[in-house]
Motif scaffolding. Structure first.
Motif, PDB file in Angstrom:
ATOM      1  N   GLY A 129      25.937  24.235  -4.713  1.00  0.00           N
ATOM      2  CA  GLY A 129      25.311  23.697  -3.515  1.00  0.00           C
ATOM      3  C   GLY A 129      24.699  22.314  -3.690  1.00  0.00           C
ATOM      4  O   GLY A 129      23.815  21.937  -2.941  1.00  0.00           O
ATOM      5  N   ASN A 130      25.185  21.545  -4.654  1.00  0.00           N
ATOM      6  CA  ASN A 130      24.652  20.209  -4.895  1.00  0.00           C
ATOM      7  C   ASN A 130      25.618  19.096  -4.499  1.00  0.00           C
ATOM      8  O   ASN A 130      25.412  17.948  -4.845  1.00  0.00           O
ATOM      9  N   ASN A 131      26.671  19.440  -3.776  1.00  0.00           N
ATOM     10  CA  ASN A 131      27.651  18.454  -3.295  1.00  0.00           C
ATOM     11  C   ASN A 131      28.171  17.575  -4.427  1.00  0.00           C
ATOM     12  O   ASN A 131      28.248  16.359  -4.311  1.00  0.00           O
ATOM     13  N   LEU A 132      28.522  18.203  -5.536  1.00  0.00           N
ATOM     14  CA  LEU A 132      28.976  17.459  -6.709  1.00  0.00           C
ATOM     15  C   LEU A 132      30.351  16.840  -6.514  1.00  0.00           C
ATOM     16  O   LEU A 132      30.703  15.893  -7.211  1.00  0.00           O
ATOM     17  N   ILE A 133      31.109  17.372  -5.564  1.00  0.00           N
ATOM     18  CA  ILE A 133      32.415  16.778  -5.271  1.00  0.00           C
ATOM     19  C   ILE A 133      32.495  16.366  -3.812  1.00  0.00           C
ATOM     20  O   ILE A 133      33.547  16.370  -3.209  1.00  0.00           O
TER      21      ILE A 133
END
Length: 141
Positions: A129-133
């Motif tokens: 849930g950290n928008n890494l992509i």
């Protein structure tokens, strides 16, 4: 120390920071919740740098720390014998769900340093849930 779901104010964080500095036995802290702790995490990070306890587990999921808060926290933890870290849903790279903010890899470098630390790094790491992509708009393509 289980404080999951507790809403902190800056005063609460200041008091907790004062208590943390004097604790020598604390091994686990759970600060997970839904209220953002962007200002409060800096106070707690300043205390964690000075702590003498063997912190092994930290969960701070859902607190929307953002890039600066995450960087402050991870920098404070670099000398802790941390084995378990949960940073779920904290926008650690600066990318919000809207996808309009630029991606910053600095916090990921700090996470990697914790994972690869001499003498034993992280054994368990949660970054969901950290928008890494990117965000849902980009990952659906």
């Amino acid at each position: 120390l289980g404080l999951s779901g507790v809403d902190f104010s800056e005063v609460d964080a200041t008091l907790m920071a004062q208590l943390l500095v004097h604790n020598v036995q604390l091994r686990s802290i759970d600060l997970s919740g839904t209220k953002p702790l962007q200002k409060e995490i800096k106070l707690l990070s300043d205390a964690l740098v000075r702590c003498r306890f063997p912190l092994q587990e930290l969960s701070i999921s859902g607190r929307m720390l953002g890039l600066e808060g995450s960087a402050s926290l991870l920098d404070a933890l670099k000398d802790c014998p941390l084995q378990v870290l949960d940073l779920t849903n904290n926008e650690i790279c600066g990318v919000k769900a809207t996808g309009t903010d630029p991606f910053n890899s600095y916090v990921l470098k700090l996470v990697c340093a914790l994972a690869q630390r001499e003498g034993g790094g992280l054994r368990r790491l949660k970054l969901k849930g950290n928008n890494l992509i990117g965000n849902d708009k980009y990952t659906a393509e």
